[in-house]
Design a protein around this motif. Structure first.
Motif, short mmCIF file in Angstrom:
data_model
loop_
_atom_site.label_atom_id
_atom_site.label_comp_id
_atom_site.label_asym_id
_atom_site.label_seq_id
_atom_site.Cartn_x
_atom_site.Cartn_y
_atom_site.Cartn_z
N SER A 112 0.83 -1.20 0.00
CA SER A 112 0.00 0.00 0.00
C SER A 112 0.86 1.25 0.00
CB SER A 112 -0.90 0.02 1.24
OG SER A 112 -1.65 1.22 1.29
N LEU A 113 0.42 2.25 -0.73
CA LEU A 113 1.10 3.54 -0.76
C LEU A 113 0.50 4.55 0.23
CD1 LEU A 113 1.51 4.01 -4.63
CD2 LEU A 113 3.18 3.10 -3.00
N ARG A 114 -0.64 4.21 0.82
CA ARG A 114 -1.31 5.15 1.72
C ARG A 114 -0.45 5.45 2.95
NH1 ARG A 114 -6.06 4.78 4.23
NH2 ARG A 114 -5.43 2.80 5.06
N ALA A 115 -0.39 6.70 3.34
CA ALA A 115 0.39 7.10 4.51
C ALA A 115 -0.12 6.41 5.78
CB ALA A 115 0.35 8.61 4.68
N ALA A 116 -1.43 6.26 5.91
CA ALA A 116 -2.01 5.64 7.11
C ALA A 116 -2.41 4.19 6.85
CB ALA A 116 -3.23 6.45 7.55
N SER A 117 -1.66 3.51 6.02
CA SER A 117 -1.96 2.13 5.64
C SER A 117 -1.93 1.17 6.82
CB SER A 117 -0.95 1.66 4.58
OG SER A 117 -0.97 0.27 4.46
N THR A 118 -2.97 0.35 6.94
CA THR A 118 -2.97 -0.69 7.97
C THR A 118 -1.90 -1.74 7.66
OG1 THR A 118 -4.75 -1.84 6.82
CG2 THR A 118 -5.39 -0.39 8.64
N ASN A 176 10.75 1.66 1.27
CA ASN A 176 9.91 2.84 1.03
C ASN A 176 9.99 3.34 -0.42
OD1 ASN A 176 12.44 3.95 0.97
ND2 ASN A 176 12.12 5.34 2.68
N GLY A 177 10.39 2.48 -1.34
CA GLY A 177 10.56 2.92 -2.72
C GLY A 177 9.53 2.43 -3.70
N LEU A 178 8.46 1.82 -3.22
CA LEU A 178 7.46 1.24 -4.12
C LEU A 178 6.91 2.25 -5.11
CD1 LEU A 178 6.12 -1.56 -4.50
CD2 LEU A 178 4.26 -0.75 -3.05
N ALA A 204 15.89 3.29 -9.27
CA ALA A 204 14.98 2.78 -8.24
C ALA A 204 14.93 1.25 -8.25
CB ALA A 204 13.58 3.36 -8.44
N VAL A 205 15.02 0.66 -9.42
CA VAL A 205 15.01 -0.80 -9.55
C VAL A 205 16.32 -1.38 -9.00
CG1 VAL A 205 14.92 -2.74 -11.18
CG2 VAL A 205 13.43 -0.73 -11.51
N ALA A 206 17.44 -0.76 -9.33
CA ALA A 206 18.74 -1.21 -8.83
C ALA A 206 18.78 -1.14 -7.30
CB ALA A 206 19.86 -0.37 -9.44
N THR A 207 18.22 -0.09 -6.74
CA THR A 207 18.16 0.05 -5.28
C THR A 207 17.34 -1.07 -4.66
OG1 THR A 207 18.46 2.44 -5.42
CG2 THR A 207 17.46 1.59 -3.39
#
Length: 182
Positions: free
Chosen positions: A9-15, A37-39, A57-60
Motif C-alpha cells: 500500500s502507498l497510503r500514509a495511514a496504511s494498515t 519505502n521505494g514502491l 529505483a530498480v537497482a536500489t
C-alpha cells in the motif's frame, strides 16, 4: 539477521504498513527489520526497460533484496487482487532472481472477513513463480484488520501479536536452515 518488509500500500495511514511496523517492533534484538519505502518510485515495468544498468529505483530495490536474509510482504486487496504497484515491483524482480529460494513471509490484511484472501492467493502464486521459499507458518491473512489496531496504527489484538511473532520466528528458522544447508 536482516528482514526487508514491503507494504503493498502507498497510503500514509496504511494498515498494512502498520502491520509491518508492528513486525519490526516484535522482532528479537538480533533481527533488524527495514521497511522498504521505494514502491512508489519504481517505473512501470516493461521488458524493454529491464536493461543493464537497471533504472536507479530498480537497482536500489534489487540491492536491498539481495542484502536481506528474508522478506515479509504485507498487502491489501484491491478489486480481488494485489495492488498494481506491488505487482509492478514483482515484475521488476522476475528476471533478476532476488527472490530465488529466499525465505518470504506473505501477509494480507483487509477490513472484511476475508482478510484480503484473494490478494494473498495471488501474491503466494506470484512468489511461487519467482521460486521464493514460502514457509507455511510465515503466511497470514488478517480479517477485520481495523478492529485489531488503534488509531495510531498500533496492534491491540493479542492473538494478532502472537501470529506476527510466529511469522517472524518462522522466517528466522527458515534463514537459519538455509544457512546450514549452504
Amino acid at each position: 539477521m536482516h528482514i526487508l518488509a514491503i507494504s503493498g500500500s502507498l497510503r500514509a495511514a496504511s494498515t498494512n504498513t502498520s502491520i509491518l511496523r508492528a513486525v519490526a517492533e516484535l522482532a528479537p534484538p538480533t533481527v533488524t527489520v527495514t521497511l522498504y519505502n521505494g514502491l512508489d518510485n519504481l517505473p512501470h515495468f516493461s521488458p524493454e526497460r529491464d536493461i543493464d544498468p537497471a533504472p536507479e529505483a530498480v537497482a536500489t530495490l534489487r540491492n536491498q533484496l539481495r542484502e536481506a536474509d528474508a522478506v515479509i510482504i504485507c498487502t491489501p486487496e484491491y478489486i480481488h487482487g494485489m495492488p498494481g504497484v506491488l505487482k509492478n515491483m514483482l515484475d521488476w524482480i522476475a528476471s533478476s532472481g532476488e527472490f530465488v529460494y529466499k525465505p518470504v513471509g506473505v501477509i494480507s490484511a483487509g477490513p472484511s472477513d476475508t482478510g484480503g484472501s484473494r490478494a494473498h492467493i495471488a501474491l503466494v502464486h506470484t512468489m511461487d513463480v519467482l521460486t521464493a521459499n514460502l514457509p507455511e507458518k510465515a503466511s497470514l491473512s488478517i480479517p477485520f484488520v481495523r478492529t485489531k489496531l488503534d488509531v495510531t496504527g498500533q496492534v491491540t489484538d493479542s492473538i494478532l501479536t502472537q501470529e506476527l511473532r510466529d511469522v517472524i520466528d518462522t522466517l528466522i528458522e527458515a534463514v537459519q536452515n538455509r544457512s546450514t544447508i549452504a
